[in-house]
Write an enzyme that holds these catalytic residues in place. Structure first.
Site, mmCIF file in Angstrom:
data_model
loop_
_atom_site.group_PDB
_atom_site.id
_atom_site.type_symbol
_atom_site.label_atom_id
_atom_site.label_comp_id
_atom_site.label_asym_id
_atom_site.label_seq_id
_atom_site.Cartn_x
_atom_site.Cartn_y
_atom_site.Cartn_z
ATOM 1 N N HIS A 150 -3.194 6.869 1.878
ATOM 2 C CA HIS A 150 -4.509 7.349 2.346
ATOM 3 C C HIS A 150 -4.401 8.812 2.790
ATOM 4 C CE1 HIS A 150 -5.422 2.882 3.297
ATOM 5 N NE2 HIS A 150 -6.208 3.230 2.297
ATOM 6 N N LYS A 156 -13.324 -8.577 3.843
ATOM 7 C CA LYS A 156 -12.015 -8.522 4.491
ATOM 8 C C LYS A 156 -12.065 -8.869 5.973
ATOM 9 C CE LYS A 156 -10.175 -4.897 1.465
ATOM 10 N NZ LYS A 156 -9.743 -3.498 1.384
ATOM 11 N N ARG A 213 -5.728 4.269 -7.618
ATOM 12 C CA ARG A 213 -4.289 4.211 -7.884
ATOM 13 C C ARG A 213 -3.967 3.685 -9.270
ATOM 14 N NH1 ARG A 213 -3.761 0.060 -3.519
ATOM 15 N NH2 ARG A 213 -5.800 -0.260 -4.452
ATOM 16 N N SER A 273 -2.850 -1.547 1.814
ATOM 17 C CA SER A 273 -2.753 -1.991 3.210
ATOM 18 C C SER A 273 -2.306 -3.449 3.310
ATOM 19 C CB SER A 273 -4.097 -1.803 3.897
ATOM 20 O OG SER A 273 -4.435 -0.439 3.894
#
Ligand code: COA
Length: 167
Positions: free
Chosen positions: A18, A42, A92, A130
């Site tokens: 990040h 989440k 990514r 994460s």
């Protein structure tokens, strides 16, 4: 001209990947606001306050970065309120694209003046996420290469806490 960008995410926790994206954004925009937002899919390990503290600490030396929390409401509305016309997102791998594409078009529908800018982090972070960091740390693996020392410390404390609560 677009001077101010927002960099939104769940950031649970904020990783060096990040940070890499944030630094790239600072090469383009005069000011970047990191927005800690909620992703309804989440459940987070860290509270909003904890994530605010961790990111504030990690970016303390960057004068053109600020950190905000979006407790509820739409990101598009918040971007408009802040006067930001760019949303920065890190991509990514190809699998990130479908979800990002959908979010980007939806945000543009909600706030036509906003443009999402996709930035690729350094390849060494392409497999970092994460959730993986949380899992490896939980199993006592070494994640020190992927997070700031302050985040690492918070992770260790949080995981210790959750182990104690399970006893
Ligand atoms: N390095 C490492 N990891 C990265 C990364 C990078 N450069 N870029 C993304 N990731 C990872 C994150 O760690 C995260 O991994 P995880 O799923 O394992 O936790 C994943 O990619 C994407 O998460 P993140 O970047 O934190 O964003 P998000 O997808 O959780 O965020 C919001 C989505 C919060 C921006 C979005 O839900 C939102 O805008 N919410 C506000 C409400 C709203 O407006 N909703 C409608 C949106 S159209």
């Amino acid at each position: 001209m677009t001077q101010k960008a927002i960099y939104p995410g769940t950031f649970d926790p904020f990783t060096n990947g990040h940070l890499d994206v944030l630094e790239r954004a600072l090469n383009i925009f005069a000011e970047v606001v990191v927005v800690i937002a909620e992703n309804s899919q989440k459940r987070t390990l860290f509270s909003f306050e904890e994530r605010f503290d961790m990111i504030t600490k990690v970016v303390q030396d960057y004068s053109s970065v600020s950190v905000e929390v979006l407790h509820d409401g739409l990101l598009a509305d918040y971007a408009r309120q802040l006067g930001a016309r760019a949303i920065v997102r890190g991509v990514r791998q190809v699998k990130d694209f479908e979800y990002e594409f959908q979010m980007s078009l939806l945000n543009r529908h909600l706030y036509p003046e906003v443009t999402t800018v996709f930035l690729m982090p350094n390849v060494k972070y392409t497999y970092v996420a994460s959730s993986i960091i949380r899992e490896v740390a939980m199993l006592d693996g070494d994640v020190s290469k992927f997070v700031h020392p302050f985040v690492l410390d918070m992770l260790h404390r949080k995981l210790e806490e959750s182990k104690m609560n399970k006893k």
